[in-house]
Design a protein around this motif. Sequence first.
Motif, short mmCIF file in Angstrom:
data_model
loop_
_atom_site.label_atom_id
_atom_site.label_comp_id
_atom_site.label_asym_id
_atom_site.label_seq_id
_atom_site.Cartn_x
_atom_site.Cartn_y
_atom_site.Cartn_z
N PHE A 296 36.51 -12.72 -8.72
CA PHE A 296 37.65 -13.05 -7.87
C PHE A 296 38.68 -13.89 -8.62
O PHE A 296 39.85 -13.92 -8.23
N GLU A 297 38.28 -14.56 -9.68
CA GLU A 297 39.23 -15.36 -10.46
C GLU A 297 40.21 -14.50 -11.24
O GLU A 297 41.22 -15.00 -11.71
N PRO B 66 35.71 -13.30 -0.57
CA PRO B 66 35.97 -12.37 0.54
C PRO B 66 35.81 -10.92 0.08
O PRO B 66 35.86 -10.62 -1.10
N THR B 67 35.62 -10.02 1.05
CA THR B 67 35.61 -8.58 0.79
C THR B 67 36.61 -7.95 1.74
O THR B 67 36.34 -7.81 2.94
N THR B 68 37.78 -7.59 1.23
CA THR B 68 38.86 -7.13 2.11
C THR B 68 39.61 -5.97 1.47
O THR B 68 39.38 -5.61 0.31
N GLU C 22 26.40 -12.41 2.18
CA GLU C 22 26.10 -13.83 2.08
C GLU C 22 26.59 -14.55 3.33
O GLU C 22 27.58 -14.12 3.95
N PRO C 23 25.93 -15.62 3.73
CA PRO C 23 26.32 -16.33 4.96
C PRO C 23 27.77 -16.80 4.92
O PRO C 23 28.23 -17.33 3.92
N GLY C 24 28.47 -16.55 6.03
CA GLY C 24 29.85 -17.01 6.16
C GLY C 24 30.89 -16.21 5.42
O GLY C 24 32.07 -16.57 5.44
N ALA C 25 30.50 -15.11 4.76
CA ALA C 25 31.47 -14.32 3.99
C ALA C 25 32.48 -13.65 4.90
O ALA C 25 32.14 -13.15 5.97
N GLN C 26 33.74 -13.63 4.48
CA GLN C 26 34.78 -12.93 5.21
C GLN C 26 34.81 -11.47 4.77
O GLN C 26 34.97 -11.18 3.59
N ILE C 27 34.66 -10.56 5.72
CA ILE C 27 34.57 -9.13 5.42
C ILE C 27 35.47 -8.39 6.40
O ILE C 27 35.35 -8.55 7.61
N GLY C 28 36.39 -7.59 5.90
CA GLY C 28 37.27 -6.83 6.77
C GLY C 28 38.28 -6.03 5.98
O GLY C 28 38.35 -6.14 4.75
#
Length: 324
Positions: free
Chosen positions: A129-130, A203-205, A222-228
Amino acid sequence: MNWINSIVRPKIRDLWKKREVPENLWIKDPETGEMVFHRDLEANLWVVPNSGHHMRMPARKRVEAFFDDGDYTDVKTPDVQADPHKFRDSKRYTDRLKEARSKSGEDEAVIVAQGKVNGMDMTIAVQNFEFIAGSLGMAAGEAILAGMMRAVEDGTPFVMFVASGGARMQEGILSLMQMPRTTVGVQMLREAGLPYVVVLTNPTTGGVSASYAMLGDVHIAEPGAQIGFAGRRVIEQTVREKLPEDFQTAEYLLDHGMIDMVVSRQELKETIARICGILMKREVELPKLEAPEPEEPAEEPAAEEAAEETPAEDKDARETEPAS
């Protein structure tokens, strides 16, 4: 010059001098505001010990932590044209690539590697992601395809760690073409009968979530991951409704059947190894647990010793007692 000017005054100045402390020495937990020492956080795989909040983990560190003893080999990925459209917005695309490579220490947004996971040969790809938000461009698409093809050649499971903001706009339609190309790679894995496990991280977007990120045989988050796919604000403006607070989180998707499980980062390695072992019908080397040594039972006194300890009066009484 006397000793007051040469010794005392410099020491007094040093007391008031501002000390330079590295900015990344302490890291703040976004949930609780707790300050965590960076070495403690790194030792815990970038998971805050008290709250369990999963911080973003560097891609190279994730690769090292996933393989046994950190032993792995990088898979060679094809070279592509750096700037096919000669794109420029506030700065040139080539300059953005140079900055991303200098900041991340990687050539592109995807790292492909091979090694053993609990004794099983495995091929993985990790999005960084970096590197321009882990965006999917031609080089990233070629790297993912190269990893899938290597997995087919060597007959290993393929694990994809996803962390991306979507397709890379600087490459236009060539970036969007990586979505169907990686889908073809997923189909190659299925035809070869090899497991394809997807790990959705934060995130996975975007276009990534509309292609290979949602085509796995098993989806782990993974817990709390933002996916959309689209952002929260865009969806609310489109449907004209207020969305739930936990919308597009890993836990929300699990409750609505979009993913298979939510697994803590410390348990990912064993979970993936167990799943791949079942799908490949192989035995997996599980970590050995040292069982406590059983305590030796106390030795009972021998019969002769017990007889000697019996009082003489009781012994005579038993000898003179008539048989029944």
